[in-house]
Design a protein around this motif. Structure first.
Motif, PDB file in Angstrom:
ATOM      1  N   TYR A  85     -13.217 -17.664 -49.046  1.00 27.80           N
ATOM      2  CA  TYR A  85     -11.814 -18.044 -49.124  1.00 27.80           C
ATOM      3  C   TYR A  85     -11.320 -18.421 -47.729  1.00 27.80           C
ATOM      4  O   TYR A  85     -11.576 -17.705 -46.757  1.00 27.80           O
ATOM      5  CB  TYR A  85     -10.968 -16.897 -49.674  1.00 27.80           C
ATOM      6  CG  TYR A  85     -11.256 -16.577 -51.125  1.00 27.80           C
ATOM      7  CD1 TYR A  85     -10.540 -17.196 -52.143  1.00 27.80           C
ATOM      8  CD2 TYR A  85     -12.243 -15.653 -51.471  1.00 27.80           C
ATOM      9  CE1 TYR A  85     -10.799 -16.903 -53.477  1.00 27.80           C
ATOM     10  CE2 TYR A  85     -12.511 -15.357 -52.800  1.00 27.80           C
ATOM     11  CZ  TYR A  85     -11.788 -15.982 -53.802  1.00 27.80           C
ATOM     12  OH  TYR A  85     -12.046 -15.699 -55.112  1.00 27.80           O
ATOM     13  N   THR A 108      -8.105 -24.661 -55.187  1.00 29.25           N
ATOM     14  CA  THR A 108      -7.035 -23.759 -54.773  1.00 29.25           C
ATOM     15  C   THR A 108      -7.183 -22.434 -55.518  1.00 29.25           C
ATOM     16  O   THR A 108      -7.394 -22.409 -56.735  1.00 29.25           O
ATOM     17  CB  THR A 108      -5.668 -24.386 -55.072  1.00 29.25           C
ATOM     18  OG1 THR A 108      -5.503 -25.545 -54.261  1.00 29.25           O
ATOM     19  CG2 THR A 108      -4.539 -23.408 -54.777  1.00 29.25           C
ATOM     20  N   ASP A 109      -7.055 -21.316 -54.779  1.00 27.51           N
ATOM     21  CA  ASP A 109      -7.237 -20.006 -55.403  1.00 27.51           C
ATOM     22  C   ASP A 109      -6.428 -18.978 -54.613  1.00 27.51           C
ATOM     23  O   ASP A 109      -5.719 -19.318 -53.657  1.00 27.51           O
ATOM     24  CB  ASP A 109      -8.726 -19.642 -55.432  1.00 27.51           C
ATOM     25  CG  ASP A 109      -9.061 -18.704 -56.596  1.00 27.51           C
ATOM     26  OD1 ASP A 109      -8.164 -17.953 -57.023  1.00 27.51           O
ATOM     27  OD2 ASP A 109     -10.220 -18.726 -57.048  1.00 27.51           O
ATOM     28  N   THR A 110      -6.561 -17.713 -55.000  1.00 30.35           N
ATOM     29  CA  THR A 110      -5.823 -16.619 -54.357  1.00 30.35           C
ATOM     30  C   THR A 110      -6.804 -15.551 -53.907  1.00 30.35           C
ATOM     31  O   THR A 110      -7.703 -15.158 -54.663  1.00 30.35           O
ATOM     32  CB  THR A 110      -4.800 -16.015 -55.329  1.00 30.35           C
ATOM     33  OG1 THR A 110      -3.898 -17.044 -55.748  1.00 30.35           O
ATOM     34  CG2 THR A 110      -4.014 -14.894 -54.660  1.00 30.35           C
ATOM     35  N   TYR A 111      -6.637 -15.071 -52.672  1.00 27.96           N
ATOM     36  CA  TYR A 111      -7.460 -13.988 -52.147  1.00 27.96           C
ATOM     37  C   TYR A 111      -6.665 -12.689 -52.215  1.00 27.96           C
ATOM     38  O   TYR A 111      -5.435 -12.687 -52.031  1.00 27.96           O
ATOM     39  CB  TYR A 111      -7.867 -14.293 -50.701  1.00 27.96           C
ATOM     40  CG  TYR A 111      -8.881 -13.329 -50.127  1.00 27.96           C
ATOM     41  CD1 TYR A 111     -10.204 -13.366 -50.541  1.00 27.96           C
ATOM     42  CD2 TYR A 111      -8.503 -12.389 -49.163  1.00 27.96           C
ATOM     43  CE1 TYR A 111     -11.144 -12.497 -50.009  1.00 27.96           C
ATOM     44  CE2 TYR A 111      -9.433 -11.511 -48.621  1.00 27.96           C
ATOM     45  CZ  TYR A 111     -10.750 -11.564 -49.049  1.00 27.96           C
ATOM     46  OH  TYR A 111     -11.681 -10.699 -48.532  1.00 27.96           O
ATOM     47  N   LYS A 155     -10.823 -21.928 -52.109  1.00 31.09           N
ATOM     48  CA  LYS A 155     -12.061 -21.246 -52.473  1.00 31.09           C
ATOM     49  C   LYS A 155     -13.191 -22.263 -52.362  1.00 31.09           C
ATOM     50  O   LYS A 155     -13.194 -23.282 -53.050  1.00 31.09           O
ATOM     51  CB  LYS A 155     -12.008 -20.685 -53.892  1.00 31.09           C
ATOM     52  CG  LYS A 155     -13.292 -19.938 -54.286  1.00 31.09           C
ATOM     53  CD  LYS A 155     -13.213 -19.388 -55.705  1.00 31.09           C
ATOM     54  CE  LYS A 155     -14.497 -18.654 -56.075  1.00 31.09           C
ATOM     55  NZ  LYS A 155     -14.453 -18.128 -57.462  1.00 31.09           N
TER      56      LYS A 155
END
Length: 699
Positions: free
Chosen positions: A66, A3-6, A16
Motif C-alpha cells: 500500500y 485505489t484501496d484503504t490501509y 494498492k
C-alpha cells in the motif's frame, strides 16, 4: 494498481500495488522500506510506501503493498499544514502540481509553467483544476517553442537572464483563454528555478477533440500477417468524452484481415466496425491488425484504406481551414448560406470504362443544392476538364470515360459553408491498357481526410525498400512534389534496427520547415509508445523509451518501427514556395541515421483553365508520329485561312518545357523535340480563344 484503504488510514487514500514476482518468484519489498517512492510511467512520484504483505520470502499471492497517494499527502493528510506537502512544496501558492526533479547544486536552472483547465475562470489554478497536455507555448526572443506534458507542464532548461514574453497557442476553437495570451517572463537568476507564467482556459460547451490515424508500414503482395495500425484519440484539450465511440475501417478489396487485438463486426464491402466505448480527454485507443494482401495486387499498385471515428461531434469540426479547391471556370462563387447539401464521390473500373458517381447525400428538399459546384477531372495529375453540377438531395450523377490505363481523378467542391473540411474525390488507376499506366498518381493529390475524424492512407505495393525512410501524403506531382496551397500534410517515418544488438531507446527528431504551421502539429499512429515534445524552436521529438527494438539479424519482422504526424501549411503560401523535410533517427548512443529529404513545391495547377475551355482528344488538332523521337508533326483541320496561335509543351508535373508562337496557312506544323527526355508530354495549342491539348510520348 487500484485505489484501496490501509488499516488505520483514511478510506481511499492508498494505492494498492500487486507486484509481479521476481526471477526467484518472491515479492519485492522488505520491512524498513516504508516511505519508499512509488513512480508512475513519467518517473514522477505519485505515492509513498505505507506497508503491505510483501517481503523477500513471500509467496506470489502475498506480493502486494500500500502506498499513500501523493494527492492526499498534498492537502488532506493529518490535522494541520505541518503534516501536508503543499505548504512546504508550494509556499507561494503558485499552483503547480508537478515538479520536475533537478540538482540544487547544478549550474543550470529551469523554467517551468503550466496550462490548465480554469473551471472557475479566475486565471488562477485551484486544487480541483487539472493541466492540459499537448499545448504549445512560444518564448520570445529566441523563437523557443515548447509543448506541455500530460499534466499541462511546460519546462525548459535555464534561459539567460533578461526579459522574455511567453505566448500560448489559441488555435483550439473550443477553449477560451482566461489569462492574457502573452505574458512577461523575467529571468533574474539563470541558475535557479524560475516559475513561468501559467495560462488558464475554459470551455463554454462540452466538446470532444477527436483525431484518428491509420497506417500500414509495408504492403507486399501474396504476404499475410502484415501490420496495420489504427489509433483513435480524444486529445487533452477535449472538454467532453467521445461517447459510445466506434471506428469504421474500410480496406481495399485486395486486403483482408487475419486478426485484430479488438473485436470487430464485418459490415460488407470491405468495411469493419470496431466499438471502443467512451474515450475520455487524453485517452488513446490503439487497434493493431494483421492483414493479408492478395496475389492479385500488382507491384507498385496503390492500395488505400480509411478510418473514421464516429459519431461525429460537430463542435469538433474546424471550419476555418481553407479547402484547396481549384479551377472553377465560369462558375460563380456561392455566397448563400449552407443548403444542407453534402456531396460524395465514388469511382470504379468496369470492363473498358471508368465511372465516377457523385451523390448528394442531403435530404430531398431540405438538402437540395442552391449553388452550382465545380467538378474537376485529372488524368495522370494533369487537369483536363472543368465541369459543373447541381443536385437535389439524394440525387446522383454519373460520369463515364473510356479506360485508357492512366490514372483518373474526379473531385467536386462542397458548399463553401459545409461543416468541416470535406473535399470529395475519387481516383481510379490500372483501368485499361497497362502500357499507359504510370504508378503513384493516386496519392499525388489530396485525399478527403482534412477533418480530424477521418484518415486515409494510400500505400504502394513494394518489393525491397529502405528500412529508414520518410514519406509524405500527398506525395505531390513530379520530382518537385507540386501541391496546392492551404491544406494539411502528413509525414510518415519508418525506422529499423539494423545493428547487431537490441536498441533500448530510439529518438526521432524532425526539424519543421518554416513554411509549416507548428501550432497545427498532430502526432498520429506509431508502432510503439512514445513521448512527444518540441525542442529548440521547431524540432519535433519522439522518444521511444524502453522500446527494446530487437536487431534485424535476431528477428527481422520485430526490428521495425514507425511514426506519423500531420501538420498544416502556413496560410496562403505563394506559388513557388519550397517545403523541405527530413528526419534524424537515433538508436541509443549511436550517430543519427538521416532519412531521405522530401520536397513540396506550392504550385497553381489551373492557371490556364480559369477563362478558357480545354479539349482533349479533339478533332481540330492532331499530332504524329506518336510515340515520336526527333520531330512532332502537328496537323490542323482548319486550312481555309491563316492559323495563328501559341504552342506550349509541358510535362506531367505542369512544368513548361517549350513555348512558341506560330502563324501559318499550312495544314501542318513541325516542332523539333530532339532535346526532350523520354516520357509523356502534353502539347497545348492556343487558337481563337480556345485551348486544345494532345498527349504524346517521346521514345
Amino acid at each position: 494498481m487500484i485505489t484501496d484503504t490501509y488499516t488505520g488510514c483514511y478510506p481511499g487514500s492508498q494505492w494498492k500495488a500487486v507486484w509481479s514476482p521476481t526471477e526467484s518468484g518472491y515479492g519485492v519489498t522488505e520491512g524498513g522500506a516504508s516511505g519508499a517512492p512509488f513512480l508512475n510511467q513519467e518517473h514522477l512520484i505519485v505515492g509513498t510506501l505505507t506497508g503491505g504483505a510483501s517481503y523477500c520470502g513471500a509467496s506470489q499471492n502475498m506480493s502486494y503493498d500500500y502506498f499513500g497517494k501523493f494527492d492526499y499527502h498534498w492537502a488532506s493528510n493529518g490535522q494541520s499544514n505541518i503534516e501536508r506537502l503543499k505548504p512546504w512544496l508550494d509556499p507561494g501558492n503558485v499552483g503547480s502540481y508537478i515538479c520536475q526533479g533537478y540538482y540544487p547544486t547544478s549550474t543550470f536552472g529551469m523554467v517551468q509553467g503550466q496550462i490548465y483547465n480554469d473551471i472557475n475562470q479566475n486565471c488562477s489554478i485551484d486544487d480541483f483544476e487539472h493541466g492540459i497536455g499537448s499545448y504549445i507555448v512560444e518564448i520570445m526572443p529566441g523563437n523557443i517553442t515548447i509543448s506541455t506534458n500530460s499534466y499541462g507542464i511546460y519546462s525548459i532548461d535555464s534561459l539567460p537572464e533578461g526579459t522574455y514574453y511567453v505566448t500560448v497557442d489559441t488555435t483550439n476553437q473550443n477553449l477560451n483563454p482566461t489569462c492574457p495570451v502573452t505574458q512577461e517572463l523575467i529571468i533574474s537568476n539563470s541558475q535557479s528555478v524560475t516559475y513561468a507564467p501559467s495560462f488558464g482556459f475554459y470551455s463554454d460547451q462540452a466538446c470532444s477533440d477527436p483525431s484518428i490515424s491509420v497506417y500500414a508500414p509495408i504492403l507486399r503482395r501474396c504476404f499475410d500477417y502484415q501490420e496495420l495500425y489504427v489509433v483513435a484519440h480524444n486529445q487533452y484539450a477535449a472538454t467532453s468524452y467521445l461517447e459510445e465511440a466506434y471506428v469504421i475501417l474500410e480496406l481495399d478489396e485486395l486486403i483482408s484481415i487475419n486478426s485484430s487485438n479488438i473485436p470487430f463486426v464485418e459490415l460488407g464491402n470491405s468495411e469493419y466496425r470496431f466499438d471502443i466505448g467512451n474515450v475520455g480527454p487524453g485517452q488513446t485507443i490503439s487497434i493493431a491488425l494483421l492483414v493479408e494482401v492478395s496475389c492479385d495486387a500488382v507491384l507498385s499498385q496503390t492500395l488505400c484504406m480509411s478510418a473514421k471515428l464516429l459519431p461525429i461531434d460537430e463542435c469538433a469540426l474546424d471550419n476555418s481551414t481553407n479547402i484547396p479547391g481549384g479551377a472553377t471556370g465560369d462558375i460563380p462563387e456561392c455566397t448563400l448560406p449552407w443548403d444542407h447539401s453534402s456531396l460524395n464521390v465514388d469511382g470504379w473500373c468496369e470492363n473498358d470504362s471508368i465511372y465516377f458517381l457523385i451523390t448528394n447525400t442531403g435530404d430531398f428538399g431540405d438538402g437540395d443544392m442552391q449553388c452550382v459546384s465545380p467538378v474537376r477531372i485529372f488524368i495522370d495529375g494533369v487537369l483536363t476538364q472543368v465541369e459543373s453540377i447541381q443536385l437535389d438531395g439524394q440525387e446522383t450523377y454519373m460520369y463515364a470515360f473510356e479506360a485508357t490505363g492512366q490514372t483518373w481523378r474526379l473531385e467536386v467542391d462542397q458548399h463553401p459553408l459545409h461543416p468541416g473540411n470535406s473535399y470529395p474525390n475519387a481516383v481510379v488507376e490500372l483501368c485499361g491498357d497497362i502500357v499507359n499506366w504510370v504508378p503513384g498518381y493516386i496519392d499525388s493529390q489530396y485525399q478527403d481526410d482534412a477533418d480530424p475524424v477521418v484518415d486515409i492512407f494510400c500505400g504502394q505495393i513494394v518489393g525491397s525498400y529502405d528500412p529508414n525512410d520518410k514519406s509524405q501524403s500527398p506525395t505531390g506531382v513530379g520530382e518537385l512534389g507540386f501541391i496546392g496551397p492551404n491544406q494539411m500534410l502528413e509525414y510518415r517515418i519508418r525506422f529499423q534496427n539494423t545493428g547487431n544488438d537490441t536498441a533500448f531507446t530510439v529518438v526521432v527528431k524532425d526539424t519543421l520547415d518554416s513554411n509549416l504551421n507548428l501550432f497545427t502539429v498532430v502526432p498520429g499512429v506509431a508502432s510503439h509508445d512514445y513521448e512527444f515534445s518540441i525542442e529548440n524552436g521547431r524540432v519535433l521529438v519522439w522518444t521511444f523509451n524502453d522500446i527494446l527494438l530487437v536487431d534485424s539479424i535476431t528477428n527481422e519482422p520485430e526490428s521495425h518501427g514507425f511514426l506519423t504526424f500531420k501538420v498544416e501549411q502556413n496560410p496562403d503560401l505563394p506559388y513557388g514556395t519550397v517545403i523541405n523535410n527530413d528526419a534524424d533517427i537515433y538508436f541509443d548512443f549511436n550517430d543519427p541515421v538521416i532519412t531521405n529529404e522530401l520536397v513540396y513545391t506550392i504550385y497553381d495547377f489551373n492557371p490556364l483553365l480559369l477563362s478558357q475551355s480545354i479539349f482533349f482528344a479533339n478533332e481540330e488538332v492532331s499530332v504524329f508520329p506518336n510515340p515520336a523521337d526527333e520531330v512532332l508533326n502537328i496537323c490542323f483541320t482548319k486550312t481555309d485561312s491563316d492559323v495563328k496561335g501559341l504552342f506550349k509543351i509541358v510535362d506531367l508535373t505542369g512544368k513548361e518545357i517549350y513555348i512558341e508562337g506560330f502563324s501559318t496557312k499550312s495544314s501542318d506544323y513541325t516542332i523539333n523535340i530532339e532535346g526532350l527526355d523520354s516520357g509523356i508530354y502534353i502539347l497545348i495549342t492556343f487558337m481563337e480563344n480556345t485551348m486544345y491539348a494532345n498527349r504524346f510520348v517521346v521514345k
